[in-house]
Design an enzyme around this catalytic site. Structure first.
Site, PDB file in Angstrom:
ATOM      1  N   SER A  73      41.254  46.581  53.040  1.00 33.92           N
ATOM      2  CA  SER A  73      40.762  47.905  53.440  1.00 33.92           C
ATOM      3  C   SER A  73      39.256  47.999  53.267  1.00 33.92           C
ATOM      4  O   SER A  73      38.546  48.559  54.124  1.00 33.92           O
ATOM      5  CB  SER A  73      41.465  49.008  52.641  1.00 33.92           C
ATOM      6  OG  SER A  73      41.075  49.021  51.275  1.00 33.92           O
ATOM      7  N   LYS A  74      38.724  47.441  52.194  1.00 39.10           N
ATOM      8  CA  LYS A  74      37.288  47.519  51.940  1.00 39.10           C
ATOM      9  C   LYS A  74      36.499  46.579  52.852  1.00 39.10           C
ATOM     10  O   LYS A  74      35.364  46.883  53.247  1.00 39.10           O
ATOM     11  CB  LYS A  74      36.998  47.229  50.465  1.00 39.10           C
ATOM     12  CG  LYS A  74      37.558  48.282  49.523  1.00 39.10           C
ATOM     13  CD  LYS A  74      37.032  49.691  49.838  1.00 39.10           C
ATOM     14  CE  LYS A  74      37.461  50.717  48.800  1.00 39.10           C
ATOM     15  NZ  LYS A  74      36.924  52.067  49.057  1.00 39.10           N
ATOM     16  N   ALA A 101      45.748  44.535  49.756  1.00 38.22           N
ATOM     17  CA  ALA A 101      45.559  45.759  50.536  1.00 38.22           C
ATOM     18  C   ALA A 101      44.189  46.361  50.266  1.00 38.22           C
ATOM     19  O   ALA A 101      43.463  46.738  51.197  1.00 38.22           O
ATOM     20  CB  ALA A 101      46.665  46.768  50.217  1.00 38.22           C
ATOM     21  N   TYR A 102      43.835  46.457  49.002  1.00 40.38           N
ATOM     22  CA  TYR A 102      42.535  47.020  48.644  1.00 40.38           C
ATOM     23  C   TYR A 102      41.408  46.166  49.226  1.00 40.38           C
ATOM     24  O   TYR A 102      40.458  46.687  49.824  1.00 40.38           O
ATOM     25  CB  TYR A 102      42.411  47.115  47.124  1.00 40.38           C
ATOM     26  CG  TYR A 102      41.167  47.818  46.656  1.00 40.38           C
ATOM     27  CD1 TYR A 102      41.069  49.204  46.696  1.00 40.38           C
ATOM     28  CD2 TYR A 102      40.077  47.097  46.170  1.00 40.38           C
ATOM     29  CE1 TYR A 102      39.935  49.856  46.258  1.00 40.38           C
ATOM     30  CE2 TYR A 102      38.933  47.739  45.735  1.00 40.38           C
ATOM     31  CZ  TYR A 102      38.865  49.119  45.785  1.00 40.38           C
ATOM     32  OH  TYR A 102      37.720  49.765  45.360  1.00 40.38           O
ATOM     33  N   SER A 103      41.502  44.852  49.079  1.00 39.49           N
ATOM     34  CA  SER A 103      40.463  43.951  49.577  1.00 39.49           C
ATOM     35  C   SER A 103      40.308  44.067  51.084  1.00 39.49           C
ATOM     36  O   SER A 103      39.190  44.148  51.611  1.00 39.49           O
ATOM     37  CB  SER A 103      40.788  42.502  49.186  1.00 39.49           C
ATOM     38  OG  SER A 103      40.833  42.334  47.791  1.00 39.49           O
TER      39      SER A 103
END
Length: 250
Positions: free
Chosen positions: A160-161, A156-158
């Site tokens: 989103s960025k 998710a973090y990857s």
């Protein structure tokens, strides 16, 4: 510390009450800007505003970047308080959790996207028109090396960025013939409070990828972001700046 000239500039910093955002506010105030701190926590905002009060003009707005109505109201209140908006730095973000994609909770995935990606869409949509009214502005979005490389167990973090990088490139091209510049910075691991949400195993993995073998500091990223928000950053837009201790390969 080298001298930056942000005299008279009016800056919105999301996530400005802590971590990287707070460091950006300090650097901007030291460089002559006035700042509006945006954060979801009113108590944290109060503490941060009090800590910065002696450095210059500090506004504070309780804003949930995941809620467009909240962002729109915050932008209007900031423009009234500071007399306009020249700079937007999107530092608000959450890490989510470290787990395989096949086990990633749907609600956590959506929360990460709402803050990290939709939040930047919301702030750009609401704030850029204030910049267009004066044909001048600087937008800096905080992404991550995870958005370029994709960290395992951090889908998710990857994602989103990575979305933030794409959004920046698109908006930068849209505004390229104006006086507004839109760029993104991709730090590796920066020592902030957000690391409390990341496992030691994940931190170890990220550090193993950094040739310098250490985390970056908030002062180091504040120096680079400060320049990116200055008038001197005039021929870069839709660009990806790295701050990775040697990790970046493209």
């Amino acid at each position: 510390m080298n001298t930056l000239d942000l005299t008279g500039k009016r800056a919105v910093i999301t996530g400005g009450a802590r971590g990287m955002g707070f460091a950006f506010a300090q650097r901007f105030l030291d460089s002559g800007a006035s700042v509006s701190l945006w954060d979801i926590s009113a108590d944290t905002l109060h503490t941060a505003k009090s800590a910065l009060a002696t450095k210059g003009t500090v506004d504070a707005q309780t804003v949930n970047v995941a809620d467009y109505d909240s962002v729109e109201k915050g932008a209007a209140a900031t423009a009234e308080a500071l007399g306009g908006i020249d700079i937007l730095v999107n530092a608000a973000g959450i890490a989510g959790i470290n787990t395989p994609l096949t086990e990633y909770p749907l609600d956590t995935w959506n929360a990460v996207m709402d803050v990290n990606l939709n939040g930047i869409f919301h702030t750009c949509r609401a704030v850029v028109p204030y910049m267009q009214s004066n044909d001048y502005g600087r937008v800096v979005n905080i992404a991550s090396m995870a958005g370029k490389d994709g960290n395992p167990n951090a889908s998710a973090y990857s994602v989103s960025k990575a979305g933030v990088i794409g959004l920046t490139k698109s908006l930068g091209k849209e505004l390229a013939t104006t006086g507004i510049r839109v760029n993104v910075i991709c730090p590796a691991v920066i020592k902030t409070e957000m690391l409390a949400d990341v496992t030691e195993e994940q931190i170890g993995y990220m550090l193993s990828k950094i040739p310098m073998g250490r985390m970056g500091t908030v002062e180091e990223i504040a120096a680079m972001v400060g320049w990116m928000c200055s008038e001197e950053c005039s021929y870069s837009t839709g660009a990806v700046f790295d701050l990775s201790g040697g990790r970046a390969t493209y």
